[in-house]
Design a protein around this motif. Structure first.
Motif, PDB file in Angstrom:
ATOM      1  N   HIS A  83       0.836  -1.192   0.000  1.00  0.00           N
ATOM      2  CA  HIS A  83       0.000   0.000   0.000  1.00  0.00           C
ATOM      3  C   HIS A  83       0.873   1.244   0.000  1.00  0.00           C
ATOM      4  O   HIS A  83       1.899   1.295   0.685  1.00  0.00           O
ATOM      5  CB  HIS A  83      -0.915   0.037   1.232  1.00  0.00           C
ATOM      6  CG  HIS A  83      -1.770  -1.166   1.373  1.00  0.00           C
ATOM      7  ND1 HIS A  83      -2.963  -1.313   0.705  1.00  0.00           N
ATOM      8  CD2 HIS A  83      -1.598  -2.307   2.089  1.00  0.00           C
ATOM      9  CE1 HIS A  83      -3.495  -2.480   1.012  1.00  0.00           C
ATOM     10  NE2 HIS A  83      -2.677  -3.107   1.844  1.00  0.00           N
ATOM     11  N   ILE A  84       0.455   2.250  -0.748  1.00  0.00           N
ATOM     12  CA  ILE A  84       1.118   3.549  -0.789  1.00  0.00           C
ATOM     13  C   ILE A  84       0.059   4.594  -0.460  1.00  0.00           C
ATOM     14  O   ILE A  84      -1.000   4.625  -1.081  1.00  0.00           O
ATOM     15  CB  ILE A  84       1.714   3.836  -2.180  1.00  0.00           C
ATOM     16  CG1 ILE A  84       2.721   2.745  -2.580  1.00  0.00           C
ATOM     17  CG2 ILE A  84       2.350   5.227  -2.217  1.00  0.00           C
ATOM     18  CD1 ILE A  84       3.164   2.816  -4.041  1.00  0.00           C
ATOM     19  N   SER A  85       0.334   5.439   0.519  1.00  0.00           N
ATOM     20  CA  SER A  85      -0.578   6.519   0.883  1.00  0.00           C
ATOM     21  C   SER A  85       0.175   7.840   0.760  1.00  0.00           C
ATOM     22  O   SER A  85       1.178   8.055   1.439  1.00  0.00           O
ATOM     23  CB  SER A  85      -1.092   6.325   2.305  1.00  0.00           C
ATOM     24  OG  SER A  85      -1.987   7.366   2.640  1.00  0.00           O
ATOM     25  N   ILE A  86      -0.307   8.713  -0.113  1.00  0.00           N
ATOM     26  CA  ILE A  86       0.345   9.983  -0.405  1.00  0.00           C
ATOM     27  C   ILE A  86      -0.440  11.083   0.286  1.00  0.00           C
ATOM     28  O   ILE A  86      -1.637  11.232   0.059  1.00  0.00           O
ATOM     29  CB  ILE A  86       0.379  10.223  -1.931  1.00  0.00           C
ATOM     30  CG1 ILE A  86       1.062   9.035  -2.615  1.00  0.00           C
ATOM     31  CG2 ILE A  86       1.058  11.541  -2.271  1.00  0.00           C
ATOM     32  CD1 ILE A  86       0.641   8.835  -4.050  1.00  0.00           C
ATOM     33  N   GLY A  87       0.227  11.870   1.130  1.00  0.00           N
ATOM     34  CA  GLY A  87      -0.460  12.901   1.881  1.00  0.00           C
ATOM     35  C   GLY A  87       0.030  14.307   1.610  1.00  0.00           C
ATOM     36  O   GLY A  87      -0.428  15.256   2.224  1.00  0.00           O
ATOM     37  N   ILE A 156      -4.100  10.351  -1.261  1.00  0.00           N
ATOM     38  CA  ILE A 156      -4.287   9.442  -2.402  1.00  0.00           C
ATOM     39  C   ILE A 156      -3.712   8.109  -1.997  1.00  0.00           C
ATOM     40  O   ILE A 156      -2.596   8.038  -1.469  1.00  0.00           O
ATOM     41  CB  ILE A 156      -3.605   9.996  -3.664  1.00  0.00           C
ATOM     42  CG1 ILE A 156      -4.341  11.254  -4.129  1.00  0.00           C
ATOM     43  CG2 ILE A 156      -3.547   8.940  -4.765  1.00  0.00           C
ATOM     44  CD1 ILE A 156      -3.698  11.967  -5.306  1.00  0.00           C
ATOM     45  N   ARG A 157      -4.469   7.039  -2.238  1.00  0.00           N
ATOM     46  CA  ARG A 157      -4.037   5.706  -1.820  1.00  0.00           C
ATOM     47  C   ARG A 157      -4.005   4.747  -3.003  1.00  0.00           C
ATOM     48  O   ARG A 157      -4.900   4.744  -3.839  1.00  0.00           O
ATOM     49  CB  ARG A 157      -4.978   5.173  -0.747  1.00  0.00           C
ATOM     50  CG  ARG A 157      -5.006   6.052   0.487  1.00  0.00           C
ATOM     51  CD  ARG A 157      -5.933   5.498   1.537  1.00  0.00           C
ATOM     52  NE  ARG A 157      -6.064   6.447   2.641  1.00  0.00           N
ATOM     53  CZ  ARG A 157      -6.798   6.209   3.698  1.00  0.00           C
ATOM     54  NH1 ARG A 157      -7.456   5.074   3.817  1.00  0.00           N
ATOM     55  NH2 ARG A 157      -6.882   7.108   4.665  1.00  0.00           N
ATOM     56  N   LEU A 158      -2.964   3.957  -3.019  1.00  0.00           N
ATOM     57  CA  LEU A 158      -2.786   2.882  -3.991  1.00  0.00           C
ATOM     58  C   LEU A 158      -2.558   1.592  -3.233  1.00  0.00           C
ATOM     59  O   LEU A 158      -1.790   1.608  -2.264  1.00  0.00           O
ATOM     60  CB  LEU A 158      -1.574   3.152  -4.888  1.00  0.00           C
ATOM     61  CG  LEU A 158      -1.558   4.453  -5.680  1.00  0.00           C
ATOM     62  CD1 LEU A 158      -0.197   4.643  -6.306  1.00  0.00           C
ATOM     63  CD2 LEU A 158      -2.637   4.467  -6.736  1.00  0.00           C
TER      64      LEU A 158
END
Length: 168
Positions: A83-87, A156-158
């Motif tokens: 998981h990648i979470s962009i803040g 944004i989450r991937l």
């Protein structure tokens, strides 16, 4: 298994190749050089960053917070990036120009029918599921604090899977 960069006739290392300038491109498969499914060893090697991993929840689940990048990573089994979470607005941008801070109106204008749904995500958040690669499936979650069209994206989450507080 072998790392893909080992198969390259002229491998790129952090000392011989520079990372792309920020913001990195957000795609269905990752953020800049960070790819979903890549091993944590490849992550360290290809980014030349010191990723500090913690085990805050389930055994084997690792989470890394990179404040200099405005990004959190999660490895459900402690082996690969799941998981990648962009803040941060400066960390990443999609090919259509959407980033943290873009409004729901801008998201809809950029992706149109590729915004597959907008729904409550729990804890007062809302999520827009977006198909980034036109395969009919959601790849990215754009998170919002409210339902208004002028609401900015808060993260944004991937991939497009809701997770809360670590591995499940």
């Amino acid at each position: 298994w072998v790392a893909g960069w080992l198969l390259d006739p002229e491998p790129c290392s952090p000392t011989t190749c520079s990372l792309p300038d920020l913001p990195w491109t957000i795609t269905a498969t990752g953020l800049g050089p960070i790819r979903l499914g890549m091993s944590l060893g490849d992550l360290d090697y290809l980014t030349d960053f010191e990723w500090i991993w913690e085990e805050p929840a389930a055994e084997g689940c690792l989470v890394s917070h990179a404040p200099w990048l405005g990004t959190n990573l999660q490895a459900d089994d402690g082996l690969v990036v799941d998981h990648i979470s962009i803040g941060s607005p400066g960390a990443g941008v999609t090919e259509e120009g959407i980033r943290v801070g873009s409004t729901r109106t801008a998201l809809n204008a950029a992706y149109g029918a590729d915004v597959l749904s907008f729904e409550a995500a729990g804890y007062g958040d809302y999520a827009a599921k977006v198909d980034l690669n036109n395969d009919g499936a959601a790849d990215m979650l754009a998170m919002f604090d409210g339902t208004g069209m002028s609401q900015p994206i808060t993260s944004i989450r991937l991939p497009a899977v809701l997770i809360e507080g670590g591995c499940t």
